[in-house]
Write a protein that holds these residues in place. Structure first.
Motif, short mmCIF file in Angstrom:
data_model
loop_
_atom_site.label_atom_id
_atom_site.label_comp_id
_atom_site.label_asym_id
_atom_site.label_seq_id
_atom_site.Cartn_x
_atom_site.Cartn_y
_atom_site.Cartn_z
N LYS A 1 0.83 -1.20 0.00
CA LYS A 1 0.00 0.00 0.00
C LYS A 1 0.87 1.25 0.00
O LYS A 1 0.61 2.21 -0.74
N GLU A 2 1.91 1.25 0.82
CA GLU A 2 2.82 2.39 0.89
C GLU A 2 3.52 2.60 -0.45
O GLU A 2 3.69 3.74 -0.89
N PHE A 3 3.88 1.52 -1.13
CA PHE A 3 4.59 1.63 -2.41
C PHE A 3 3.71 2.31 -3.45
O PHE A 3 4.13 3.27 -4.10
N TYR B 1 5.19 5.90 -2.38
CA TYR B 1 6.55 5.80 -2.91
C TYR B 1 6.59 5.94 -4.43
O TYR B 1 7.43 6.65 -4.97
N PHE B 2 5.68 5.26 -5.12
CA PHE B 2 5.68 5.29 -6.58
C PHE B 2 5.47 6.71 -7.12
O PHE B 2 6.24 7.16 -8.00
N PRO B 3 4.48 7.48 -6.63
CA PRO B 3 4.35 8.87 -7.11
C PRO B 3 5.58 9.71 -6.82
O PRO B 3 5.98 10.54 -7.66
N SER B 4 6.19 9.51 -5.64
CA SER B 4 7.38 10.30 -5.31
C SER B 4 8.56 9.90 -6.19
O SER B 4 9.41 10.74 -6.53
N LEU B 5 8.61 8.63 -6.60
CA LEU B 5 9.67 8.18 -7.50
C LEU B 5 9.47 8.77 -8.89
O LEU B 5 10.45 9.13 -9.56
N ILE B 6 8.23 8.89 -9.32
CA ILE B 6 7.94 9.55 -10.60
C ILE B 6 8.41 10.99 -10.55
O ILE B 6 9.02 11.50 -11.50
N GLU C 1 16.01 0.90 -9.28
CA GLU C 1 15.02 1.97 -9.15
C GLU C 1 14.09 2.01 -10.36
O GLU C 1 12.88 2.19 -10.23
N SER C 2 14.66 1.80 -11.54
CA SER C 2 13.85 1.80 -12.76
C SER C 2 12.88 0.62 -12.77
O SER C 2 11.76 0.74 -13.26
N ALA C 3 13.31 -0.52 -12.22
CA ALA C 3 12.42 -1.68 -12.13
C ALA C 3 11.23 -1.37 -11.23
O ALA C 3 10.11 -1.81 -11.49
N ILE D 1 -0.60 13.99 -7.05
CA ILE D 1 -0.50 15.06 -6.06
C ILE D 1 -0.64 14.50 -4.65
O ILE D 1 0.12 14.86 -3.73
N TYR D 2 -1.60 13.61 -4.47
CA TYR D 2 -1.83 13.01 -3.15
C TYR D 2 -0.61 12.21 -2.70
O TYR D 2 -0.13 12.34 -1.57
N GLY D 3 -0.09 11.36 -3.60
CA GLY D 3 1.05 10.52 -3.24
C GLY D 3 2.28 11.32 -2.90
O GLY D 3 2.96 11.03 -1.91
N VAL D 4 2.58 12.34 -3.69
CA VAL D 4 3.76 13.16 -3.45
C VAL D 4 3.63 13.94 -2.14
O VAL D 4 4.58 14.02 -1.35
N SER D 5 2.45 14.51 -1.90
CA SER D 5 2.26 15.31 -0.69
C SER D 5 2.32 14.46 0.57
O SER D 5 2.92 14.84 1.57
N LYS D 6 1.70 13.28 0.52
CA LYS D 6 1.72 12.39 1.68
C LYS D 6 3.12 11.89 1.97
O LYS D 6 3.53 11.77 3.12
#
Length: 323
Positions: A89-91, A95-100, A261-263, A309-314
């Motif tokens: 769930k965290e990923f 994490y995924f939006p922040s990685l983007i 990271e790319s994977a 936006i939600y993922g990055v802000s959280k």
């Protein structure tokens, strides 16, 4: 039944299970996959041994000890499963939006390459429709008939078609990611070539006065689908970049880290392809009005933006809280 022999024979297994429980309690991280498999095996053995002892010596100290051990192992397994669900769930949520966001430059460059290819394909076919046969296979080009785009497609929208579409799109993304091994050259080719196809088709339908229909059939699934492909393309480009620009680290180590990271970026796109496949299998070929299809396309874009936006802000708030 020789209880003493039974206890002596299986006591090493109970001790090993107890040691794994101690190791698990001493660190916050999860067990390694091999340890977790062994943990599960020992838990099942201990449960079977407990059932035997409860039958023959229900009140013995060994039975009580094993009962506590099995209970602790059961609770530990439950917590491990909860950790796995929580980490997944965290990923996907954070994490995924922040990685983007961290690799947005490369994702944006993948988008640029696609748009460049789209522009070239559009101009080429607009100036000479015969160029369509140079951009895509002849049989495919011959089968394009803009006048039949809005025809009902009957049974084409089915789970099998949806699955086939989703699988093909994932294959394109995987190729874009794997092409990072070619130092990004293969990824650049894939982004431009896919753009060429879309641009060429856009020119064909515009020349026939069917642009409104064309984009109504492309955008509902295309917004999500292309976003995922751009993310996968950005992942491949990042791998190629890190090979040429390793920074202060050894080139091989930096490349392997970028590949990992790319994977993760590629894995994060899988739900997007699933959703795009469902839309393309059911909504795109449906008899819904073109206006409704445009509305669905707008909703997909809005949902993607809100998700990002939600993922990055959280993620940012979580990191600040841990400082």
């Amino acid at each position: 039944m020789d209880i003493s022999r039974f206890i002596k024979e299986h006591k090493p297994h109970w001790s090993e299970l107890e040691q794994l429980l101690v190791s698990l309690s001493k660190r916050k991280s999860r067990l390694q996959a091999s340890d977790l498999n062994r943990f599960t095996e020992l838990y099942k053995l201990a449960s079977a041994h407990l059932a035997t002892l409860q039958t023959h010596l229900p009140m013995s100290e060994t039975t009580i000890y094993l009962n506590h051990l099995v209970a602790k192992a059961h609770n530990a397994m439950y917590q491990e499963n909860n950790k796995s669900s929580s980490q997944m769930k965290e990923f996907f949520l954070h994490y995924f939006p922040s990685l983007i966001r961290a690799r947005s430059l490369f994702v944006g460059f993948a988008l640029f390459l696609f748009l460049l290819g789209g522009l070239l394909g559009f101009l080429s076919v607009w100036n000479d429709p015969l160029n369509l046969h140079m951009i895509m296979p002849g049989s495919m080009a011959d089968g394009i008939d803009p006048t039949k785009t809005a025809d009902p497609r009957g049974d084409i929208h089915s789970p099998l078609v949806s699955t086939a579409i989703m699988t093909n799109n994932i294959r394109v993304a995987v190729l874009a990611f794997i092409s990072g091994v070619t130092l990004g050259i293969g990824t650049i080719y894939l982004m431009i070539s896919n753009g060429l196809l879309v641009g060429a088709l856009a020119a064909v339908f515009m020349q026939s006065g069917k642009s409104y229909v064309f984009w109504a059939y492309i955008l509902p699934h295309g917004i999500i689908e292309l976003t995922a492909i751009f993310i996968a393309g950005g992942a491949g480009l990042y791998m190629g970049y890190r090979f040429f620009v390793p920074g202060p680290f050894p080139r091989k180590m930096r490349f392997l880290e970028s590949a990992k990271e790319s994977a993760q970026l590629l894995i994060g796109t899988i739900p997007l392809f699933v959703i795009a496949g469902i839309i393309e299998g059911y909504i795109t070929p449906s008899t819904l009005s073109l206006e409704v299809k445009y509305l669905i396309a707008g909703l997909t874009l809005a949902v993607l933006a809100l998700y990002y936006i939600y993922g990055v802000s959280k993620r940012a708030k979580h990191q600040q809280a841990n400082l």
